[in-house]
Design an enzyme around this catalytic site. Structure first.
Site, PDB file in Angstrom:
ATOM      1  N   ASP A   1      69.263  83.287  -3.773  1.00  0.00           N
ATOM      2  CA  ASP A   1      69.066  84.652  -4.274  1.00  0.00           C
ATOM      3  C   ASP A   1      69.244  85.657  -3.133  1.00  0.00           C
ATOM      4  O   ASP A   1      69.784  86.748  -3.334  1.00  0.00           O
ATOM      5  CB  ASP A   1      67.661  84.783  -4.885  1.00  0.00           C
ATOM      6  CG  ASP A   1      67.462  83.816  -6.046  1.00  0.00           C
ATOM      7  OD1 ASP A   1      68.393  83.668  -6.848  1.00  0.00           O
ATOM      8  OD2 ASP A   1      66.396  83.188  -6.114  1.00  0.00           O
TER       9      ASP A   1
ATOM     10  N   HIS B   1      62.582  82.154  -9.216  1.00  0.00           N
ATOM     11  CA  HIS B   1      64.009  81.834  -9.215  1.00  0.00           C
ATOM     12  C   HIS B   1      64.522  81.611 -10.641  1.00  0.00           C
ATOM     13  O   HIS B   1      64.909  80.512 -11.017  1.00  0.00           O
ATOM     14  CB  HIS B   1      64.292  80.596  -8.348  1.00  0.00           C
ATOM     15  CG  HIS B   1      65.751  80.237  -8.326  1.00  0.00           C
ATOM     16  ND1 HIS B   1      66.711  81.045  -7.756  1.00  0.00           N
ATOM     17  CD2 HIS B   1      66.416  79.191  -8.861  1.00  0.00           C
ATOM     18  CE1 HIS B   1      67.902  80.499  -7.926  1.00  0.00           C
ATOM     19  NE2 HIS B   1      67.751  79.367  -8.595  1.00  0.00           N
TER      20      HIS B   1
HETATM   21  N1  LIG Z   1      67.116  76.402  -6.327  1.00  0.00           N
HETATM   22  C1  LIG Z   1      68.317  76.900  -6.503  1.00  0.00           C
HETATM   23  O1  LIG Z   1      68.614  78.006  -6.060  1.00  0.00           O
HETATM   24  C2  LIG Z   1      69.351  76.123  -7.227  1.00  0.00           C
HETATM   25  C3  LIG Z   1      69.015  74.987  -7.923  1.00  0.00           C
HETATM   26  N2  LIG Z   1      69.972  74.246  -8.554  1.00  0.00           N
HETATM   27  C4  LIG Z   1      69.516  73.039  -9.247  1.00  0.00           C
HETATM   28  O2  LIG Z   1      69.781  71.899  -8.436  1.00  0.00           O
HETATM   29  C5  LIG Z   1      69.853  70.743  -9.271  1.00  0.00           C
HETATM   30  C6  LIG Z   1      71.064  69.896  -8.908  1.00  0.00           C
HETATM   31  O3  LIG Z   1      72.243  70.579  -9.162  1.00  0.00           O
HETATM   32  P1  LIG Z   1      73.684  69.885  -8.901  1.00  0.00           P
HETATM   33  O4  LIG Z   1      73.709  69.234  -7.579  1.00  0.00           O
HETATM   34  O5  LIG Z   1      74.708  70.873  -9.244  1.00  0.00           O
HETATM   35  O6  LIG Z   1      73.656  68.746 -10.007  1.00  0.00           O
HETATM   36  P2  LIG Z   1      74.515  67.370 -10.021  1.00  0.00           P
HETATM   37  O7  LIG Z   1      74.393  66.817 -11.397  1.00  0.00           O
HETATM   38  O8  LIG Z   1      75.857  67.600  -9.483  1.00  0.00           O
HETATM   39  O9  LIG Z   1      73.723  66.453  -9.009  1.00  0.00           O
HETATM   40  C7  LIG Z   1      72.420  66.032  -9.238  1.00  0.00           C
HETATM   41  C8  LIG Z   1      72.254  64.685  -8.592  1.00  0.00           C
HETATM   42  O10 LIG Z   1      70.910  64.270  -8.825  1.00  0.00           O
HETATM   43  C9  LIG Z   1      70.957  62.876  -9.028  1.00  0.00           C
HETATM   44  N3  LIG Z   1      69.751  62.396  -9.690  1.00  0.00           N
HETATM   45  C10 LIG Z   1      69.432  62.433 -10.998  1.00  0.00           C
HETATM   46  N4  LIG Z   1      68.246  61.829 -11.202  1.00  0.00           N
HETATM   47  C11 LIG Z   1      67.813  61.426  -9.988  1.00  0.00           C
HETATM   48  C12 LIG Z   1      66.673  60.729  -9.530  1.00  0.00           C
HETATM   49  N5  LIG Z   1      65.707  60.340 -10.365  1.00  0.00           N
HETATM   50  N6  LIG Z   1      66.573  60.468  -8.223  1.00  0.00           N
HETATM   51  C13 LIG Z   1      67.533  60.868  -7.352  1.00  0.00           C
HETATM   52  N7  LIG Z   1      68.635  61.505  -7.727  1.00  0.00           N
HETATM   53  C14 LIG Z   1      68.777  61.782  -9.032  1.00  0.00           C
HETATM   54  C15 LIG Z   1      72.215  62.648  -9.871  1.00  0.00           C
HETATM   55  O11 LIG Z   1      72.621  61.293  -9.826  1.00  0.00           O
HETATM   56  C16 LIG Z   1      73.172  63.593  -9.188  1.00  0.00           C
HETATM   57  O12 LIG Z   1      73.906  62.953  -8.179  1.00  0.00           O
HETATM   58  C17 LIG Z   1      69.893  71.272 -10.698  1.00  0.00           C
HETATM   59  O13 LIG Z   1      68.619  71.148 -11.285  1.00  0.00           O
HETATM   60  C18 LIG Z   1      70.252  72.728 -10.528  1.00  0.00           C
HETATM   61  O14 LIG Z   1      69.819  73.519 -11.596  1.00  0.00           O
HETATM   62  C19 LIG Z   1      71.275  74.590  -8.517  1.00  0.00           C
HETATM   63  C20 LIG Z   1      71.677  75.709  -7.843  1.00  0.00           C
HETATM   64  C21 LIG Z   1      70.740  76.587  -7.202  1.00  0.00           C
HETATM   65  O1  LIG Z   2      71.930  79.096 -12.289  1.00  0.00           O
HETATM   66  C1  LIG Z   2      71.672  77.873 -12.173  1.00  0.00           C
HETATM   67  O2  LIG Z   2      71.441  77.138 -13.118  1.00  0.00           O
HETATM   68  C2  LIG Z   2      71.617  77.312 -10.799  1.00  0.00           C
HETATM   69  C3  LIG Z   2      70.816  78.205  -9.957  1.00  0.00           C
HETATM   70  O3  LIG Z   2      69.602  78.143  -9.926  1.00  0.00           O
HETATM   71  C4  LIG Z   2      71.505  79.287  -9.275  1.00  0.00           C
HETATM   72  O4  LIG Z   2      72.732  79.259  -9.129  1.00  0.00           O
HETATM   73  O5  LIG Z   2      70.813  80.205  -8.840  1.00  0.00           O
END
Ligand SMILES: NC(=O)C1=CN([C@@H]2O[C@H](COP(=O)(O)OP(=O)(O)OC[C@H]3O[C@@H](n4cnc5c(N)ncnc54)[C@H](O)[C@@H]3O)[C@@H](O)[C@H]2O)C=CC1
Ligand SMILES: O=C([O-])CC(=O)C(=O)O
Length: 386
Positions: A223, A250
């Site tokens: 953010d 967030h």
């Molecule tokens: N805090 C923030 O600002 C942001 C948060 N996110 C969040 O981050 C998370 C991940 O996003 P991406 O990497 O794009 O998703 P992705 O689907 O590409 O990767 C997630 C990974 O987590 C793994 N996974 C699933 N269950 C698991 C478990 N029990 N133990 C270990 N690994 C496990 C999957 O196998 C996968 O490799 C989502 O919840 C997304 O919403 C995404 C962007 C920004």
């Molecule tokens: O928007 C989403 O789902 C992933 C996220 O938290 C971000 O990009 O800020």
């Protein structure tokens, strides 16, 4: 008097262990006492996890990197481990008392043609992969910092809260592992919905008797990087020069940029304020829509997560004045968790800063943010308590 530089180096080398040009493998291993921190990424084979692993492999503060996922972590580990970054070189001189040999003498002599490894211990950066639940404990044991991007991302039309049903259970299991295997680690929680997953993690740690609110941080850095970028565009400034505090939480209206506190000091028209606030709040959705079903922000998120993890490590190392926004246990409002600027130190989030003066637009935004945040926090807490 030494007859020559090389004789002197040979004499120094005689005191070293091992006294030869070959480095034994065990001496190349980062281990207890080696410089650098031990970092685990849980969800390391995902969109965020892979790029984050790459960036952490380039961080000189890290000596051991554990990559854990339920799929594909061996491949990602093999791939990352071939990067020739960061061999942390540390002198381990065993010079006899009274020898009066300074580092400068040694460096000088190194520069005069003898190989560095002749009298250096080289602690090579280690990357290890861990696959599936049976290897979770091994992945976590001894870690200083655990970064958690595990879980499912949004698709168009979903809110972050729509991810709760799947991600809440994933975060619970992983945090149970942290409580058991590295209860003193700093945790950076990325998995959405952050406004609920941080309270979930807190309850898991409380249940295990390991909760230290200073060591649990929800990652809201994206953010801030978005806010700096968009404000930089409007002002015609390099975003690196811009500092926008983003507080609250967030998700949607809980993301509250404090545009009245932007550095360098500046002012915005009501239209600019409205545009910037909405754009920052909807930044995640902008990426979800552009990816059209292929997930949410991964590259910018990995960058933001690496930036935040680096700040945590600099704090752990004892650097002064490390300040970042994060979603933490807080007394800044009546809510038990809130994102604001925090000072990072050896203990984690050592100081949580007050919000400072808000203008009328921000005060209205704060009330909206708190209403939604209260519900998300309660939902997370109830998931473990009930
Ligand atoms: N805090 C923030 O600002 C942001 C948060 N996110 C969040 O981050 C998370 C991940 O996003 P991406 O990497 O794009 O998703 P992705 O689907 O590409 O990767 C997630 C990974 O987590 C793994 N996974 C699933 N269950 C698991 C478990 N029990 N133990 C270990 N690994 C496990 C999957 O196998 C996968 O490799 C989502 O919840 C997304 O919403 C995404 C962007 C920004
Ligand atoms: O928007 C989403 O789902 C992933 C996220 O938290 C971000 O990009 O800020």
């Amino acid at each position: 008097m030494e007859s020559s530089s090389s004789q002197r180096v040979a004499r120094i080398a005689a005191h070293l262990n091992p006294p030869n040009f070959e480095l034994r493998r065990e001496e190349c291993r980062a281990k207890g006492g080696a410089p650098g921190f031990k970092v685990a990424i849980l969800g390391a084979a995902g969109g965020i996890g892979q790029s984050l692993a790459l960036l952490m492999k380039m961080n000189p503060l890290v000596s051991v990197l554990h990559l854990y996922d339920v799929v594909n972590s061996p491949g990602v580990t093999a791939d990352i481990s071939h990067m020739d970054t960061t061999a942390v070189v540390m002198f381990f001189l065993q010079v006899k008392e009274g020898e009066n040999i300074t580092m400068l003498n040694l460096l000088y002599e190194c520069m005069h043609g003898l190989t560095l490894s002749y009298y250096c211990g080289v602690f090579i950066f280690q990357v290890r992969g861990f696959l599936g639940q049976p290897q979770l404990e091994a992945a976590l044991t001894g870690m200083d910092l655990v970064v958690i991007p595990a879980g499912v991302p949004r698709k168009p039309g979903m809110t972050r809260d729509d991810l709760f049903n799947i991600n809440a259970g994933i975060v619970r299991t992983l945090c149970e592992g942290v409580a058991k295997c590295c209860p003193n680690a700093v945790v950076n929680l990325i998995s959405n919905p952050v406004n609920s997953t941080v309270p979930i993690a807190a309850e898991v740690f409380k249940k295990a008797g390991t909760y230290n609110p200073k060591r649990l941080l929800g990652v809201t850095t994206l953010d801030v990087t978005r806010a700096n970028t968009f404000v930089g565009e409007v002002l015609g400034l390099d975003p690196k020069m811009v500092d926008v505090p983003v507080v609250g939480g967030h998700a949607g209206v809980t993301i509250l940029p404090l545009l009245s506190q932007v550095k360098p000091p500046c002012s915005f028209t009501p239209e600019e304020t409205e545009y910037l606030t909405k754009r920052i709040q909807d930044g995640g959705t902008e990426v979800v829509q552009a990816k059209a079903g292929a997930g949410s922000a991964t590259l910018s998120m990995a960058y933001a997560a690496a930036k935040f993890a680096d700040a945590c490590l600099r704090g752990l190392k004892g650097d002064a004045g490390v300040v970042e926004c994060a979603f933490v246990a807080s007394e800044v409002t009546e809510l038990p968790f809130f994102a604001s600027k925090v000072r990072l130190g050896r203990a984690g989030a050592e100081e949580v800063y007050q919000l400072g003066p808000l203008n009328e637009y921000e005060r209205i935004g704060l009330e909206k943010a708190k209403k939604e945040l209260a519900e998300s926090i309660q939902k997370g807490t109830n998931f473990i308590k009930k």
